[in-house]
Design an enzyme around this catalytic site. Structure first.
Site, PDB file in Angstrom:
ATOM      1  N   SER A 172      87.865  25.374 -56.868  1.00 39.41           N
ATOM      2  CA  SER A 172      87.641  26.063 -58.391  1.00 39.41           C
ATOM      3  C   SER A 172      88.297  27.482 -58.461  1.00 39.41           C
ATOM      4  CB  SER A 172      86.637  26.231 -58.839  1.00 39.41           C
ATOM      5  OG  SER A 172      86.077  26.934 -60.067  1.00 39.41           O
ATOM      6  N   TYR A 219      77.730  28.895 -58.330  1.00 38.21           N
ATOM      7  CA  TYR A 219      78.914  27.164 -57.863  1.00 38.21           C
ATOM      8  C   TYR A 219      80.180  28.190 -57.435  1.00 38.21           C
ATOM      9  CZ  TYR A 219      82.961  24.622 -60.623  1.00 38.21           C
ATOM     10  OH  TYR A 219      84.298  24.205 -60.879  1.00 38.21           O
ATOM     11  N   LYS A 226      82.663  27.140 -54.321  1.00 41.84           N
ATOM     12  CA  LYS A 226      84.128  27.070 -54.146  1.00 41.84           C
ATOM     13  C   LYS A 226      84.514  27.638 -53.447  1.00 41.84           C
ATOM     14  CE  LYS A 226      83.744  23.408 -57.159  1.00 41.84           C
ATOM     15  NZ  LYS A 226      83.931  21.536 -56.670  1.00 41.84           N
TER      16      LYS A 226
END
Ligand SMILES: NC(=O)c1ccc[n+]([C@@H]2O[C@H](COP(=O)([O-])OP(=O)(O)OC[C@H]3O[C@@H](n4cnc5c(N)ncnc54)[C@H](OP(=O)(O)O)[C@@H]3O)[C@@H](O)[C@H]2O)c1
Length: 257
Positions: A147, A160, A164
Site C-alpha cells: 500500500s 497498518y 505495509k
C-alpha cells in the site's frame, strides 16, 4: 492473448483474499489470461461465487478457504493448490487486515500483533511454503499487495503503514535470496481503491473530496486498475523485474500540493 508475454496458459495462481475487491479482480484477470486459479478467503461461499464465474466463462478455478492469520490454514492452502494443480507458478499475497483506526501510540498490543501477523508474517509463511518448489522448477512469481500507506505517514492508520512498509523490505530480501533460482518477488502499492477495505475512507464525502483534490487523476481507483499490474508481474512481460514496487495511486504520492 496467446503468443504474447502476457499469456498465462498452463500457469497456476494462488490469490489470497480473492472473494472480492483487488484479489477478486486479480483472480479473474489471471484466469482470463489462461491461468488456473485457486480462489481463497475466509468464506468458502463467497469464493465459490468467484470460482463459479471463472469456470462458467471457460476458465479453471477451485476454492480453498484460508484465514491467512492461521498457519495450519496457510499450509493447507499451499498443499491443496499443489495437490490439485501439481504446482504453483504465481502467488499473490493480497489479503491483509486493518483492525485499528486512530493514533499510533494508542494501539493495543493485540491489534498491533494482529496487523503484523496477518500483513507480514503470513506473507513469510506463504512464501516459505511456495517459493522452494518454484525454485526447484527455476521459475515463479510472488506478488505482494502492499500500500502507499507503507510509503508515507498517516495520523490514523500508522500501524497498518508499518506493516505495509515491512512488506517492501520483505519483498527486496526475498528477491535477493531467490532471484538466482529464477523466482521473482515484487510489490504493488495501491492508493485509495473503491473496495470494502477502504470504505471508511471513501464513504466519508469530505475525506473523499480532500483526497481527490490532491490526486492528479482526480478520482480514486477501481480494483480492476490494480489487477492489470498483478497480471503484468505474474507474466513473462515482467521477466527482468524483481524486488520492486509498482505504485498505482492516480498520482497522489507524486502530486505537487
Ligand atoms: N482498497 C484500498 O484502498 C487499498 C489501498 C492500498 C492497499 N490495499 C490492499 O489491497 C489488498 C486487498 O484489499 P481490498 O481493498 O481488495 O479489500 P476487500 O475488498 O475488503 O477484500 C479483502 C479480501 O481479503 C479477504 N480477507 C480478509 N481478511 C482475511 C483473512 N484474515 N484471511 C484471508 N482472507 C481475508 C476478504 O474475504 P473474507 O472476508 O471472505 O475473508 C476479501 O476477499 C490488501 O492487502 C490491502 O491492504 C487496499
Amino acid at each position: 492473448m496467446q503468443n504474447t508475454p502476457f499469456d498465462l496458459t498452463g500457469r497456476v495462481a494462488v490469490v489470497t483474499g480473492s472473494s472480492r475487491g483487488i484479489g477478486r479482480s486479480s483472480a479473474e484477470l489471471l484466469a482470463r489470461l489462461g491461468a488456473k486459479v485457486v480462489v481463497s478467503s475466509r468464506k468458502a461461499e463467497a469464493c465459490k461465487e468467484v470460482a463459479d464465474g471463472i469456470n462458467a466463462s471457460g476458465g479453471d478455478a477451485i476454492v480453498i478457504p484460508c484465514n491467512i492469520a492461521r498457519k495450519p490454514e496457510v499450509e493447507a492452502l499451499i498443499a491443496g493448490a499443489t495437490k490439485h494443480y501439481g504446482k504453483i507458478d504465481i502467488l499473490v499475497c493480497n489479503a491483509a487486515v486493518n483492525p485499528y483506526y486512530g493514533p499510533l501510540l494508542d494501539i493495543s498490543d493485540e491489534a498491533f500483533d494482529k496487523i503484523m501477523g496477518s500483513n507480514v508474517k503470513s506473507n513469510i509463511w506463504l512464501s516459505a511454503l511456495a517459493i522452494p518448489e518454484m525454485a526447484e522448477r527455476g521459475k515463479g512469481s510472488v506478488i505482494i499487495i502492499s500500500s502507499i500507506g507503507g510509503l508515507r505517514g498517516s495520523t490514523v492508520i500508522g500501524a497498518y503503514g508499518i506493516s505495509k512498509a515491512a512488506d517492501f523490505a520483505l519483498c527486496r530480501s526475498l528477491a535477493g535470496e531467490w532471484g538466482p533460482k529464477g523466482v521473482r518477488v515484487n510489490c504493488i502499492a495501491p492508493g485509495l481503491v473503491k473496495t470494502d477495505f477502504a470504505r471508511a475512507l471513501w464513504e466519508d464525502e469530505a475525506n473523499l473530496k480532500r483526497r481527490t483534490a490532491t490526486t492528479p487523476l482526480r478520482r480514486i481507483g477501481e480494483p480492476e486498475e490494480i489487477a492489470g499490474a498483478v497480471a503484468y508481474l505474474a507474466s513473462d512481460a515482467s521477466s527482468f523485474m524483481t524486488g520492486q514496487t509498482i505504485v498505482i495511486d492516480g498520482g497522489v504520492t507524486t502530486a505537487a500540493v
